[in-house]
Design a protein around this motif. Structure first.
Motif, short mmCIF file in Angstrom:
data_model
loop_
_atom_site.label_atom_id
_atom_site.label_comp_id
_atom_site.label_asym_id
_atom_site.label_seq_id
_atom_site.Cartn_x
_atom_site.Cartn_y
_atom_site.Cartn_z
N CYS A 119 0.84 -1.19 0.00
CA CYS A 119 0.00 0.00 0.00
C CYS A 119 0.88 1.25 0.00
O CYS A 119 2.11 1.16 0.07
CB CYS A 119 -0.90 -0.02 1.22
SG CYS A 119 0.03 0.01 2.78
N CYS A 163 -14.95 1.78 -9.94
CA CYS A 163 -13.49 1.78 -9.97
C CYS A 163 -12.94 3.19 -10.11
O CYS A 163 -11.93 3.54 -9.50
CB CYS A 163 -12.97 0.89 -11.10
SG CYS A 163 -13.04 -0.88 -10.73
N GLN A 164 -13.61 4.02 -10.89
CA GLN A 164 -13.17 5.40 -11.03
C GLN A 164 -13.17 6.10 -9.67
O GLN A 164 -12.21 6.80 -9.32
CB GLN A 164 -14.07 6.16 -12.00
CG GLN A 164 -13.93 5.74 -13.45
CD GLN A 164 -14.95 6.43 -14.35
OE1 GLN A 164 -15.51 7.47 -14.01
NE2 GLN A 164 -15.21 5.83 -15.49
N THR A 191 -10.46 4.55 -7.17
CA THR A 191 -9.08 4.86 -7.51
C THR A 191 -8.83 6.35 -7.67
O THR A 191 -7.68 6.77 -7.77
CB THR A 191 -8.66 4.17 -8.82
OG1 THR A 191 -9.48 4.65 -9.89
CG2 THR A 191 -8.73 2.67 -8.72
N SER A 214 -9.39 7.91 -10.30
CA SER A 214 -8.75 7.94 -11.60
C SER A 214 -9.76 7.53 -12.67
O SER A 214 -10.91 7.27 -12.38
CB SER A 214 -7.55 6.99 -11.60
OG SER A 214 -6.82 7.10 -12.80
N SER A 267 -9.35 1.43 -13.11
CA SER A 267 -8.46 0.66 -12.24
C SER A 267 -7.72 -0.34 -13.11
O SER A 267 -8.28 -0.89 -14.06
CB SER A 267 -9.23 -0.06 -11.13
OG SER A 267 -10.01 -1.10 -11.65
N SER A 282 -5.76 -3.90 -13.04
CA SER A 282 -5.59 -5.07 -12.19
C SER A 282 -5.02 -6.24 -12.97
O SER A 282 -5.04 -6.27 -14.20
CB SER A 282 -6.92 -5.46 -11.53
OG SER A 282 -7.87 -5.83 -12.49
N HIS A 301 -13.50 -6.04 -1.62
CA HIS A 301 -12.39 -5.15 -1.95
C HIS A 301 -11.56 -4.96 -0.68
O HIS A 301 -12.10 -4.56 0.36
CB HIS A 301 -12.91 -3.81 -2.46
CG HIS A 301 -13.83 -3.92 -3.62
ND1 HIS A 301 -13.44 -4.36 -4.86
CD2 HIS A 301 -15.16 -3.66 -3.72
CE1 HIS A 301 -14.47 -4.36 -5.69
NE2 HIS A 301 -15.53 -3.95 -5.02
N SER A 353 -5.42 2.46 0.92
CA SER A 353 -5.13 2.10 -0.47
C SER A 353 -5.92 0.85 -0.84
O SER A 353 -5.91 -0.14 -0.10
CB SER A 353 -3.64 1.80 -0.65
OG SER A 353 -2.86 2.94 -0.39
N TRP A 354 -6.58 0.88 -1.98
CA TRP A 354 -7.31 -0.29 -2.49
C TRP A 354 -6.28 -1.22 -3.10
O TRP A 354 -5.62 -0.89 -4.08
CB TRP A 354 -8.34 0.15 -3.52
CG TRP A 354 -9.14 -0.94 -4.15
CD1 TRP A 354 -9.41 -2.17 -3.66
CD2 TRP A 354 -9.82 -0.85 -5.40
NE1 TRP A 354 -10.21 -2.87 -4.52
CE2 TRP A 354 -10.47 -2.08 -5.60
CE3 TRP A 354 -9.93 0.13 -6.36
CZ2 TRP A 354 -11.23 -2.34 -6.74
CZ3 TRP A 354 -10.69 -0.13 -7.48
CH2 TRP A 354 -11.33 -1.36 -7.65
N ARG A 391 -4.56 -5.02 -7.64
CA ARG A 391 -4.36 -3.72 -8.29
C ARG A 391 -2.88 -3.67 -8.68
O ARG A 391 -1.98 -3.64 -7.81
CB ARG A 391 -4.66 -2.55 -7.34
CG ARG A 391 -6.07 -2.52 -6.78
CD ARG A 391 -7.10 -1.91 -7.70
NE ARG A 391 -7.68 -2.73 -8.70
CZ ARG A 391 -8.51 -3.78 -8.51
NH1 ARG A 391 -8.81 -4.19 -7.33
NH2 ARG A 391 -9.01 -4.43 -9.53
N SER A 442 -1.07 -1.42 -9.74
CA SER A 442 -0.36 -0.22 -9.26
C SER A 442 0.13 -0.37 -7.83
O SER A 442 0.91 0.45 -7.36
CB SER A 442 -1.25 1.01 -9.41
OG SER A 442 -2.46 0.82 -8.73
#
Length: 152
Positions: free
Chosen positions: A12, A36-37, A40, A42, A45, A47, A73, A81-82, A97, A99
């Motif tokens: 994380c 997801c938007q 995140t 963003s 996401s 994955s 989740h 942090s997801w 994820r 990222s």
């Protein structure tokens, strides 16, 4: 599609929860759904589906967050942090994820989902696009194609 080396580690944002993946990806995805938007902050996401036996938490204890629905989740309890998702009714893989990995650069999305909700300017190099989620039966050929391309 996924030229990353295994094992790969990540964590994380604050570093209190760490994970390790020791098996290659089954599939990489960008999800454009509004959920997801929002989770995140963003456009989508990113994955990677990792076989369950190739995924482990090496430090800390993630907590369930998001919608607390059937698909779970997992988040860091401190920085929120997801980190990963365990899809409803599917025990064979974990959706990590990408990222969250120390080096996410090799996890290019192979498919993109929920393009019906994507932001108009968001683009990915995904090979296949789906307006919603692909049918469960499609994952067999998608995984086979992804693994064949990854082996090259």
């Amino acid at each position: 599609m996924s030229d990353s080396k295994f094992p790969a580690e990540g964590g994380c944002r604050c570093g209190r929860v760490r994970l390790k993946i020791s098996a290659p990806s089954l599939l990489t995805m960008a999800c454009h759904c509004t959920g997801c938007q929002r989770m995140t902050a963003s456009a989508f996401s990113l994955s990677t589906a990792i076989p369950s036996e190739g995924f482990e938490i090496t430090q800390g204890e993630p907590v369930i967050g998001g919608l607390h629905g059937a698909s779970q989740h997992y988040f860091c309890p401190y920085c929120m942090s997801w980190m990963f998702t365990r899809p409803e009714g599917i025990d064979t893989f974990v959706n990590v994820r990408a990222s969250m990995l120390d080096d996410p650069s090799g996890f290019t999305p192979f498919i993109e989902t929920w393009t019906s909700e994507k932001l108009p300017w968001a683009t990915t190099p995904a090979v296949h696009s789906f307006e919603k989620l692909p049918a469960y039966s499609d994952f067999e050929w998608l995984t086979k194609e992804f693994l064949a391309l990854s082996a090259k």
